[in-house]
Design a protein around this motif. Sequence first.
Motif, PDB file in Angstrom:
ATOM      1  N   TYR A  11       0.700  -1.361  -0.147  1.00  0.00           N
ATOM      2  CA  TYR A  11      -0.013  -0.045   0.056  1.00  0.00           C
ATOM      3  C   TYR A  11       0.819   1.362   0.084  1.00  0.00           C
ATOM      4  O   TYR A  11       0.272   2.410  -0.074  1.00  0.00           O
ATOM      5  CB  TYR A  11      -1.008   0.102   1.443  1.00  0.00           C
ATOM      6  N   SER A  13       3.551   4.187  -1.122  1.00  0.00           N
ATOM      7  CA  SER A  13       3.869   5.008  -2.350  1.00  0.00           C
ATOM      8  C   SER A  13       5.127   4.751  -2.638  1.00  0.00           C
ATOM      9  O   SER A  13       6.028   5.198  -1.711  1.00  0.00           O
ATOM     10  CB  SER A  13       3.634   6.478  -2.084  1.00  0.00           C
ATOM     11  N   ARG A  14       5.528   4.390  -3.774  1.00  0.00           N
ATOM     12  CA  ARG A  14       6.797   3.992  -4.262  1.00  0.00           C
ATOM     13  C   ARG A  14       7.756   5.165  -4.877  1.00  0.00           C
ATOM     14  O   ARG A  14       8.788   5.230  -5.112  1.00  0.00           O
ATOM     15  CB  ARG A  14       7.114   2.731  -5.203  1.00  0.00           C
ATOM     16  N   HIS A  15       6.963   6.439  -4.932  1.00  0.00           N
ATOM     17  CA  HIS A  15       7.383   7.735  -5.519  1.00  0.00           C
ATOM     18  C   HIS A  15       7.257   8.824  -4.711  1.00  0.00           C
ATOM     19  O   HIS A  15       6.762   9.634  -5.237  1.00  0.00           O
ATOM     20  CB  HIS A  15       6.988   7.816  -6.941  1.00  0.00           C
ATOM     21  N   PRO A  16       7.945   8.840  -3.661  1.00  0.00           N
ATOM     22  CA  PRO A  16       7.706   9.572  -2.568  1.00  0.00           C
ATOM     23  C   PRO A  16       8.491  11.108  -2.975  1.00  0.00           C
ATOM     24  O   PRO A  16       9.392  10.972  -3.695  1.00  0.00           O
ATOM     25  CB  PRO A  16       8.079   9.456  -1.182  1.00  0.00           C
ATOM     26  N   GLY A 118      10.110   3.932  -0.023  1.00  0.00           N
ATOM     27  CA  GLY A 118       8.811   4.552  -0.513  1.00  0.00           C
ATOM     28  C   GLY A 118       8.410   5.166   0.920  1.00  0.00           C
ATOM     29  O   GLY A 118       9.084   5.367   1.876  1.00  0.00           O
ATOM     30  N   GLN A 124      -2.985   5.820   3.441  1.00  0.00           N
ATOM     31  CA  GLN A 124      -3.073   4.697   2.806  1.00  0.00           C
ATOM     32  C   GLN A 124      -3.174   3.673   3.859  1.00  0.00           C
ATOM     33  O   GLN A 124      -3.890   2.787   3.238  1.00  0.00           O
ATOM     34  CB  GLN A 124      -1.459   4.721   2.331  1.00  0.00           C
TER      35      GLN A 124
END
Length: 140
Positions: A11, A13-16, A118, A124
Amino acid sequence: MPLRSLKVGDYMSRHPAVLTANMPIEEAVERLLRANLAGGPVVDAKKQVIGFLSEQDCLAHMLEGTYHKERSATVAECMNSEVVTVNSDTAILDLAQRFGSNRPKIYPVVDYENRLQGVISRTQVMIALDLHLRDSYHKP
């Protein structure tokens, strides 16, 4: 699927918005605003988490800079160096139990060498729990 089997890695975010210590606070704020985040991890050259910069940190230093009509600061001068992180295999349930009134709203997610993978926010975590509960209601 048991609630404990829900993992942060599913869950997060892989692009912070990734920040560096020598970055001007104005640039950091721009990145956070573009990413619509209330804060972001600060990493070193090896992508290891060395700090966290929150909206509150940014506001305090921006106001001070505006008042004195100066460039405000660097991320290193504003960030919190005591960072609470989680791993991608942390159970969502365990993370949800950590959230409290004075706890971070966003946790950096790191591997076992403290390298950023992330981030995961309260929102989330709520989405993960909500999806699990909805799925549970629809099962006979």
